[in-house]
Design an enzyme around this catalytic site. Sequence first.
Site, PDB file in Angstrom:
ATOM      1  N   VAL A 155       6.411   7.672  -1.144  1.00  0.00           N
ATOM      2  CA  VAL A 155       6.368   6.376  -0.480  1.00  0.00           C
ATOM      3  C   VAL A 155       7.445   6.269   0.601  1.00  0.00           C
ATOM      4  CG1 VAL A 155       6.811   3.914  -0.882  1.00  0.00           C
ATOM      5  CG2 VAL A 155       5.260   5.171  -2.374  1.00  0.00           C
ATOM      6  N   GLY A 156       8.700   6.552   0.223  1.00  0.00           N
ATOM      7  CA  GLY A 156       9.808   6.380   1.173  1.00  0.00           C
ATOM      8  C   GLY A 156       9.643   7.257   2.404  1.00  0.00           C
ATOM      9  N   PHE A 167      -5.027  14.953  -9.368  1.00  0.00           N
ATOM     10  CA  PHE A 167      -5.627  13.725  -9.913  1.00  0.00           C
ATOM     11  C   PHE A 167      -6.746  13.170  -9.036  1.00  0.00           C
ATOM     12  CE2 PHE A 167      -4.362   9.826  -7.671  1.00  0.00           C
ATOM     13  CZ  PHE A 167      -3.390  10.289  -6.795  1.00  0.00           C
ATOM     14  N   SER A 222       9.966  -0.008  -4.198  1.00  0.00           N
ATOM     15  CA  SER A 222       9.498   0.564  -5.467  1.00  0.00           C
ATOM     16  C   SER A 222       8.722  -0.504  -6.222  1.00  0.00           C
ATOM     17  CB  SER A 222      10.681   0.985  -6.331  1.00  0.00           C
ATOM     18  OG  SER A 222      11.495   1.909  -5.668  1.00  0.00           O
ATOM     19  N   CYS A 272       0.314   5.932 -10.548  1.00  0.00           N
ATOM     20  CA  CYS A 272       0.537   4.483 -10.517  1.00  0.00           C
ATOM     21  C   CYS A 272      -0.254   3.665 -11.533  1.00  0.00           C
ATOM     22  CB  CYS A 272       0.236   3.953  -9.116  1.00  0.00           C
ATOM     23  SG  CYS A 272       1.436   4.517  -7.909  1.00  0.00           S
ATOM     24  N   LEU A 311      -0.221   2.058  -0.435  1.00  0.00           N
ATOM     25  CA  LEU A 311      -0.897   3.260   0.050  1.00  0.00           C
ATOM     26  C   LEU A 311      -1.507   4.033  -1.114  1.00  0.00           C
ATOM     27  CD1 LEU A 311       0.792   6.108  -0.615  1.00  0.00           C
ATOM     28  CD2 LEU A 311       2.278   5.217   1.140  1.00  0.00           C
TER      29      LEU A 311
END
Length: 471
Positions: free
Chosen positions: A15-16, A345, A137, A283, A170
């Site tokens: 993400v970052g 996944f 986060s 997630c 995202l």
Amino acid sequence: PKSVSYICFIGAGYVGGSTAAVLANQCPHIQVTVVDKNAERTKAWQSENLPVAETGLLDIVKVPRDGLRPSQRKNLHFTTEVEESIQQAEIIIVSVNTPTKAVGTGSGYLLDSSVLEDVVMCIARSARSNKIVVEKSTVPVGTGETVRDILRNNAHTGVKFEVLSNPEFLAEGTAVQNLLQPDRVLIGCLETKSGFLAAETFASVYATWIPRERIITMNLFSSELSKLAANALLAQRISSINALSIICEATGADIQQVAKAVGSDSRIGPHMLRASFGFGGSCFKKDIRSLVYLCKCLHLDDVAAYWEAILNINEKQKSRSVARIVSRFNNNMNGKKIAILGFAFKENTGDTRESCAIDLVKGFLHEGASVSIYDPLVQESQIREDLGIDCAADGGLDNRLTICQSGEEACTGAHGVLVATNWDTFRSLDWDHVARVMTYPRIVFGSSACLDPNVLESMGFTVEIIGKKVW
Ligand code: NAD
Ligand code: UDX
């Protein structure tokens, strides 16, 4: 609002790193620094081999990182220097990992925000001027209050902080597209004058490339909860369609037709209704568990059970898939070989976190089958780590497990093949060749999103499709 000239991300993960790259690419006037404590990861972001395999990401990273536009200075930096980066930044975006807590109270459910809290403490101690601190986060609802406490109690005299929530939506495999054109951006703030001003300042950064009406401002806790709610609702659709797929297999209805019928209702819509072996990824499970934990803390046991059922259906989908294939072999997999195509996944990623393939492979190995695996992006060492199989120590099992370099190789000598990930490359596999190298009964098992049963049956395969009865 004040114009922003320096932003720091803490946590150069999926993400970052990706978000910082898109932001720096879209905002040449802003200096963007991404700090990570992992020096190897930082180095990878500085190289041609990014730690994240996302289509188009390297091109996006290179422009601001390497100063590729003629008139542009470099404005994307990856570093391990946390204090200096915090001191220079006006906005600090915390994007560290928040896994499910492993031990103690709440273990298995509660998101572990201890890394985030450590980072916030570091911000409090390092900052010498006012800062906006952004939770990117995914966090337990109410974390904004904890973050405010830490900052307030550890700040240097006269330094003030505003805390915002800005969860990320995202999806892996489409990260660049999602970041460039998000459905919406959420900014949660305290409902105070300075809170609204901070939200407005941050919104003005996003507004550089995102239409204003897609940037939604709300209160801090609505924003934190919305992230968990969005993932729970998305996963709920998949569990709903997978629960219906069980009914289809028992009755002769076809899940693809049912999904089309219900998805054509504009109130329902067509997305996230593809029947599968279950949802995976880093997630959905962890965020739903966090929601379940919150409900339990609030003594809402029936509400907790409602959300937890999404996860139970997901587990059932995996175990019953293994059982379906095993029953095809008269419940005896000894001496049988199953090929697994795809271990990540989902397609277009090399990420294996919570991948269904892990449980499917374990299920077949447990039944005594040999398993051969091929994935276009996942390394052998990763597959072995995920399966918890140490080659040296686990001789017996290891004899039954092979990691292959191609789909055709994995299928050679296999009695059945399970397409676990809907990669295009599996759709366009040379199935004629596969039919020749496989062994009777040549069962192909997967989703109709990837497999055409009519074509495969004409080649001599026995085809099992999720959500479709075999007559
Ligand atoms: P990640 O594990 O890929 O990255 C986290 C990074 O933080 C790592 O590189 C780690 O080294 C770094 N880090 C940890 N402690 C640090 C510290 N003290 N100082 C500096 N760096 C530190 O995680 P991710 O997948 O990017 O997820 C980050 C957050 O975003 C999580 O809360 C996750 O739930 C959420 N999220 C993830 C996705 C996704 O698709 N991966 C999507 C939406 C939201
Ligand atoms: C998800 C959310 O989509 C994203 O908004 C959030 O920020 C992070 O979590 P991600 O896990 O990367 O993103 O991928 P997603 O495309 O949502 O797929 C999750 C899992 O569900 C995959 O295993 C996928 O194969 C499966 N899936 C997806 C289905 O089984 N059926 C579908 O219809 C869609």
